[in-house]
Motif scaffolding. Sequence first.
Motif, mmCIF file in Angstrom:
data_model
loop_
_atom_site.group_PDB
_atom_site.id
_atom_site.type_symbol
_atom_site.label_atom_id
_atom_site.label_comp_id
_atom_site.label_asym_id
_atom_site.label_seq_id
_atom_site.Cartn_x
_atom_site.Cartn_y
_atom_site.Cartn_z
ATOM 1 N N ASP A 76 9.872 2.872 6.875
ATOM 2 C CA ASP A 76 10.787 1.732 6.695
ATOM 3 C C ASP A 76 10.013 0.442 6.463
ATOM 4 O O ASP A 76 10.457 -0.448 5.730
ATOM 5 C CB ASP A 76 11.691 1.563 7.912
ATOM 6 N N ASP A 77 8.838 0.350 7.078
ATOM 7 C CA ASP A 77 8.015 -0.845 6.969
ATOM 8 C C ASP A 77 7.691 -1.183 5.513
ATOM 9 O O ASP A 77 7.572 -2.359 5.159
ATOM 10 C CB ASP A 77 6.723 -0.660 7.774
ATOM 11 N N VAL A 78 7.561 -0.189 4.657
ATOM 12 C CA VAL A 78 7.269 -0.435 3.245
ATOM 13 C C VAL A 78 8.404 -1.255 2.623
ATOM 14 O O VAL A 78 8.171 -2.257 1.944
ATOM 15 C CB VAL A 78 7.058 0.895 2.480
ATOM 16 N N THR A 79 9.629 -0.842 2.888
ATOM 17 C CA THR A 79 10.783 -1.559 2.331
ATOM 18 C C THR A 79 10.886 -2.964 2.914
ATOM 19 O O THR A 79 11.120 -3.934 2.180
ATOM 20 C CB THR A 79 12.076 -0.770 2.589
ATOM 21 N N TYR A 80 10.689 -3.086 4.217
ATOM 22 C CA TYR A 80 10.738 -4.406 4.838
ATOM 23 C C TYR A 80 9.644 -5.323 4.277
ATOM 24 O O TYR A 80 9.880 -6.511 4.052
ATOM 25 C CB TYR A 80 10.608 -4.300 6.360
ATOM 26 N N ARG A 81 8.445 -4.772 4.031
ATOM 27 C CA ARG A 81 7.368 -5.581 3.434
ATOM 28 C C ARG A 81 7.725 -6.012 2.019
ATOM 29 O O ARG A 81 7.429 -7.140 1.615
ATOM 30 C CB ARG A 81 6.048 -4.796 3.450
ATOM 31 N N LEU A 82 8.362 -5.116 1.262
ATOM 32 C CA LEU A 82 8.784 -5.486 -0.103
ATOM 33 C C LEU A 82 9.800 -6.621 -0.068
ATOM 34 O O LEU A 82 9.720 -7.561 -0.867
ATOM 35 C CB LEU A 82 9.373 -4.269 -0.825
ATOM 36 N N VAL A 83 10.753 -6.549 0.856
ATOM 37 C CA VAL A 83 11.761 -7.611 0.969
ATOM 38 C C VAL A 83 11.095 -8.925 1.369
ATOM 39 O O VAL A 83 11.385 -9.983 0.799
ATOM 40 C CB VAL A 83 12.878 -7.221 1.965
ATOM 41 N N GLY B 19 12.061 7.063 -1.363
ATOM 42 C CA GLY B 19 11.530 6.281 -2.471
ATOM 43 C C GLY B 19 12.605 5.724 -3.380
ATOM 44 O O GLY B 19 12.406 4.698 -4.028
ATOM 45 N N LEU B 20 13.757 6.392 -3.419
ATOM 46 C CA LEU B 20 14.873 5.927 -4.234
ATOM 47 C C LEU B 20 15.237 4.479 -3.883
ATOM 48 O O LEU B 20 15.549 3.678 -4.765
ATOM 49 C CB LEU B 20 16.082 6.844 -4.042
ATOM 50 N N VAL B 21 15.168 4.134 -2.602
ATOM 51 C CA VAL B 21 15.490 2.767 -2.162
ATOM 52 C C VAL B 21 14.460 1.789 -2.729
ATOM 53 O O VAL B 21 14.810 0.746 -3.295
ATOM 54 C CB VAL B 21 15.548 2.684 -0.625
ATOM 55 N N ASN B 22 13.178 2.133 -2.594
ATOM 56 C CA ASN B 22 12.130 1.244 -3.083
ATOM 57 C C ASN B 22 12.145 1.145 -4.611
ATOM 58 O O ASN B 22 11.850 0.092 -5.177
ATOM 59 C CB ASN B 22 10.769 1.701 -2.578
ATOM 60 N N LYS B 23 12.495 2.234 -5.276
ATOM 61 C CA LYS B 23 12.638 2.197 -6.734
ATOM 62 C C LYS B 23 13.764 1.243 -7.134
ATOM 63 O O LYS B 23 13.679 0.547 -8.147
ATOM 64 C CB LYS B 23 12.921 3.598 -7.280
ATOM 65 N N ALA B 24 14.807 1.193 -6.320
ATOM 66 C CA ALA B 24 15.918 0.282 -6.607
ATOM 67 C C ALA B 24 15.489 -1.170 -6.396
ATOM 68 O O ALA B 24 15.895 -2.048 -7.162
ATOM 69 C CB ALA B 24 17.123 0.622 -5.741
#
Length: 182
Positions: free
Chosen positions: A44-51, A3-8
């Motif tokens: 990982d898909d969550v981060t890719y979707r955010l990007v 989650g630290l990545v998504n928080k960033a």
Amino acid sequence: MYGLVNKAVEGLVVSQFGRPTWDRIRKRAGIEDEEFIGMETYPDDVTYRLVGAASEVLGLPPDKVLEAFGEYWTLYTAQEGYGEMFKAGGNSMREFLGNLNAMHGRVELIYPKTILPHFRCEDQADGSWWLHYQSSRQGLAPMVVGLIRGLAKMFGETIEIAQIADRTQGAPEDVFSIRRLA
């Protein structure tokens, strides 16, 4: 990813574009939760979707979003309690990059489920160096460019960086040529 990545990612968007823009990105990415938990793992898909959603909402190519995130990540992690670990990594960007895998070993103790990339520096006769980057994740080379730019800022160095091998073009790994400028 943790989650630290998504928080960033959220921190980057909110700091540069405001909370309403982040809310649009989060909703477009199909993210229901309003807050990420730093120590929790997310697909990982969550981060890719955010990007992808950030790219659409901000009107920027995904590689530019990743590059901006990489630069932000360097400063964000230093502020989130990893600054001392950064200082232990070296006194110059080249020294830090050469010690990056050892630092990642320490990060794996804190975040045991993390899947970290591998880096290798190769000095060149002209004083530049090549940074070899291997990751099980696809498409993150632009983020590495941003990370390197962020590190250069952290160390007060001016650099020139160019990607000279690209996995998306069939190379076995991504390779970046880095030259410190006067």
